[in-house]
Design a protein around this motif. Structure first.
Motif, PDB file in Angstrom:
ATOM      1  N   LEU A  79       0.437  -3.379   9.467  1.00  0.00           N
ATOM      2  CA  LEU A  79      -0.335  -3.484   8.834  1.00  0.00           C
ATOM      3  C   LEU A  79      -0.420  -2.914   8.258  1.00  0.00           C
ATOM      4  O   LEU A  79       0.345  -1.311   8.028  1.00  0.00           O
ATOM      5  CB  LEU A  79      -1.743  -3.587   9.663  1.00  0.00           C
ATOM      6  N   GLN A  80      -1.304  -3.285   6.963  1.00  0.00           N
ATOM      7  CA  GLN A  80      -1.538  -1.933   6.276  1.00  0.00           C
ATOM      8  C   GLN A  80      -3.617  -1.450   6.133  1.00  0.00           C
ATOM      9  O   GLN A  80      -3.979  -2.864   5.881  1.00  0.00           O
ATOM     10  CB  GLN A  80      -1.550  -2.405   4.683  1.00  0.00           C
ATOM     11  N   ALA A  81      -3.522  -0.343   5.504  1.00  0.00           N
ATOM     12  CA  ALA A  81      -4.786  -0.336   5.953  1.00  0.00           C
ATOM     13  C   ALA A  81      -5.035   0.614   4.312  1.00  0.00           C
ATOM     14  O   ALA A  81      -4.549   1.133   4.091  1.00  0.00           O
ATOM     15  CB  ALA A  81      -5.328   0.659   6.936  1.00  0.00           C
ATOM     16  N   GLN A  82      -6.173   0.445   4.006  1.00  0.00           N
ATOM     17  CA  GLN A  82      -7.088   0.560   2.818  1.00  0.00           C
ATOM     18  C   GLN A  82      -8.144   1.881   2.802  1.00  0.00           C
ATOM     19  O   GLN A  82      -9.283   0.991   3.492  1.00  0.00           O
ATOM     20  CB  GLN A  82      -6.954   0.339   1.711  1.00  0.00           C
ATOM     21  N   LEU A  83      -9.163   2.936   3.104  1.00  0.00           N
ATOM     22  CA  LEU A  83      -9.866   3.593   3.380  1.00  0.00           C
ATOM     23  C   LEU A  83     -10.861   2.789   2.061  1.00  0.00           C
ATOM     24  O   LEU A  83     -10.979   3.000   1.643  1.00  0.00           O
ATOM     25  CB  LEU A  83      -9.797   5.140   2.974  1.00  0.00           C
TER      26      LEU A  83
END
Length: 321
Positions: free
Chosen positions: A172-176
């Motif tokens: 997964l990739q996460a962005q604040l």
């Protein structure tokens, strides 16, 4: 007349070689019955257009047009080919129209997973805003606990999700999105209720009601609660509504993230912001690394980023460990 089909009965191979340009050229010549007009319609020179028709006939293995210096007409095989060519042209037009509608956000579907605290108000308010902008796009929301949200994202059950945990970086990739403040909830007759803010030292020996110890709220707050040296009441609940009820009944205090407040509001319960290091929890937009978002999902994803809490603007970025 025996037709010598060059694709040797392998229709799939033939169709792969039959470009949309050749079909367009066939339809243009059939409808105009003039090479010059058909070439102009296809934005080509007459000689290049003539070569294109010859190429098409070479591929199908038979003449499709009878032509002389004045007239162009379909051969019997050309009439057969005409049926398929028009069907292909119509299907291509319908496909391109559908893609154009999706690209311009007139139609589509977006599925999102989020924990109940964010699904109660913050996310629905943004969903309503998006629906006003793009009424033809269907929105689906799955309110699930943190771990379940990450599972749904990883499996591709949803386009993306909101979560307090970024999930495994290899999947997964996460962005604040923003930092969510924490609040102490207590009875309004508790001396803490009169404060503008509360520090950890103010919580020492206060009776404390826990949320479920496997949930994302507890996981984030556990080090803070431990440092505050609260008195454990032994009460642990799964639902925030139950938590609010216990606090209102005088069983103790608790700590909840900002967007959980509305789920545990009760008459006689006060909420005061907690001022302590790492008391705010990060909320991420999480998606699969190996999956592109649809045009509709990109539009909603970008709206959430643009509409995040003001103080979080400009803080977004890919999570690294």
């Amino acid at each position: 007349m025996k037709v010598n089909w060059t694709y040797s009965n392998d229709c799939s191979s033939f169709l792969m070689n039959l470009s949309g340009r050749l079909v367009d050229a066939f339809v243009a010549l059939e409808e105009t019955r003039r090479f010059a007009r058909a070439a102009e319609r296809c934005h080509m020179s007459p000689s290049a257009f003539s070569q294109l028709i010859s190429r098409l006939e070479d591929q199908v293995g038979t003449r499709l047009f009878d032509r002389d210096t004045r007239n162009v007409s379909l051969t019997p095989e050309g009439e057969v080919f005409s049926q398929g060519a028009h069907r292909i042209a119509l299907e291509m037009k319908a496909t391109l129209d559908a893609l154009r509608d999706r690209a311009q956000h007139r139609v589509g579907r977006v599925s999102v997973a989020a924990p109940p605290t964010l699904s109660a108000a913050w996310l629905p308010e943004r969903m309503a805003k998006f629906a006003r902008l793009h009424p033809g796009i269907e929105l689906r929301l799955f309110d699930e606990i943190s771990d379940r949200c990450l599972q749904m994202i990883a499996r591709g059950d949803v386009d993306f999700g909101l979560n307090a945990q970024p999930g495994p970086e290899h999947e997964l990739q996460a962005q604040l999105l923003f930092q969510e403040p924490s609040f102490v909830i207590c009875r309004d007759d508790n001396p803490l209720a009169a404060r503008k803010s509360i520090g950890l030292r103010d919580l020492r020996h206060q009776p404390f009601v826990h949320t479920l110890r496997t949930g994302s709220v507890w996981q984030h707050l556990q080090p803070i609660v431990q440092a505050a040296e609260v008195r454990d009441t032994g009460l642990e609940v799964n639902q925030l509504g139950t938590l609010g009820g216990l606090v209102a009944a005088g069983f103790g205090i608790s700590i909840v993230p900002q967007f959980a407040l509305q789920l545990c509001q009760r008459p006689g319960v006060a909420a005061v912001v907690l001022k302590a290091e790492n008391s705010s929890r990060p909320i991420y937009l999480v998606r699969r690394r190996d999956r592109s978002l649809s045009a509709a999902a990109v539009a909603f994803h970008d709206l959430l980023l643009a509409d995040a809490l003001p103080k979080s603007r400009g803080q977004g970025g890919r999570v690294g460990r």
